[in-house]
Design a protein around this motif. Structure first.
Motif, PDB file in Angstrom:
ATOM      1  N   UNK A   1       0.756  -1.226  -0.189  1.00  0.00           N
ATOM      2  CA  UNK A   1      -0.012   0.054  -0.183  1.00  0.00           C
ATOM      3  C   UNK A   1       0.929   1.091  -0.108  1.00  0.00           C
ATOM      4  N   UNK A   2       0.441   2.196  -0.937  1.00  0.00           N
ATOM      5  CA  UNK A   2       1.558   3.508  -0.786  1.00  0.00           C
ATOM      6  C   UNK A   2       0.681   4.561   0.075  1.00  0.00           C
ATOM      7  N   UNK A   3       1.564   5.373   0.478  1.00  0.00           N
ATOM      8  CA  UNK A   3       1.100   6.520   1.272  1.00  0.00           C
ATOM      9  C   UNK A   3       0.292   7.462   0.358  1.00  0.00           C
ATOM     10  N   UNK A   4      -0.651   8.106   0.942  1.00  0.00           N
ATOM     11  CA  UNK A   4      -1.519   9.111   0.481  1.00  0.00           C
ATOM     12  C   UNK A   4      -0.550  10.307   0.005  1.00  0.00           C
ATOM     13  N   UNK A   5      -0.895  10.714  -1.282  1.00  0.00           N
ATOM     14  CA  UNK A   5      -0.260  12.183  -1.675  1.00  0.00           C
ATOM     15  C   UNK A   5      -0.690  13.267  -0.720  1.00  0.00           C
ATOM     16  N   UNK A   6       0.046  14.199  -0.210  1.00  0.00           N
ATOM     17  CA  UNK A   6      -0.686  15.238   0.211  1.00  0.00           C
ATOM     18  C   UNK A   6      -1.333  16.164  -0.456  1.00  0.00           C
ATOM     19  N   UNK A   7      -2.373  16.721   0.080  1.00  0.00           N
ATOM     20  CA  UNK A   7      -3.327  17.393  -0.962  1.00  0.00           C
ATOM     21  C   UNK A   7      -2.806  18.609  -1.439  1.00  0.00           C
ATOM     22  N   UNK A   8      -1.857  19.234  -0.879  1.00  0.00           N
ATOM     23  CA  UNK A   8      -1.225  20.458  -1.411  1.00  0.00           C
ATOM     24  C   UNK A   8      -0.229  20.142  -2.671  1.00  0.00           C
ATOM     25  N   UNK A   9       0.506  18.706  -2.682  1.00  0.00           N
ATOM     26  CA  UNK A   9       1.140  18.195  -3.630  1.00  0.00           C
ATOM     27  C   UNK A   9       0.117  17.971  -4.905  1.00  0.00           C
ATOM     28  N   UNK A  10      -1.088  17.220  -4.426  1.00  0.00           N
ATOM     29  CA  UNK A  10      -1.873  17.190  -5.594  1.00  0.00           C
ATOM     30  C   UNK A  10      -2.544  17.996  -6.283  1.00  0.00           C
ATOM     31  N   UNK A  11      -3.030  18.966  -5.342  1.00  0.00           N
ATOM     32  CA  UNK A  11      -3.399  20.320  -6.099  1.00  0.00           C
ATOM     33  C   UNK A  11      -2.618  21.249  -6.974  1.00  0.00           C
TER      34      UNK A  11
END
Length: 72
Positions: A1-11
């Motif tokens: 399972x991979x770590x979630x991408x931070x929302x700031x990075x995604x946006x």
């Protein structure tokens, strides 16, 4: 399972995707302007922390934009 991408990075990566049709330096300037105008200072700080830590998966143009975001 991979770590979630931070929302700031995604946006930030999503914003960068909207500027793929322009040269990287112009795109970085537009991305930085958008983030300065619309993002809360805490969000900007978290994005800069991600850039400083070399977060995997950040669009290279976002990294370029970070330098402009740091400048007043």
């Amino acid at each position: 399972m991979s770590a979630a991408v931070p929302s700031e990075q995604r946006m930030a990566n999503q914003i960068a995707a909207n500027f793929r049709h322009v040269p990287a330096d112009a795109a970085a300037k537009e991305i930085a302007g958008h983030i300065r105008r619309f993002w809360d200072p805490r969000m900007r700080a978290r994005l800069l922390d991600l850039v400083d830590s070399g977060a995997d998966g950040l669009d290279p143009v976002v990294v370029l934009a970070a330098e402009s975001i740091r400048q007043p």
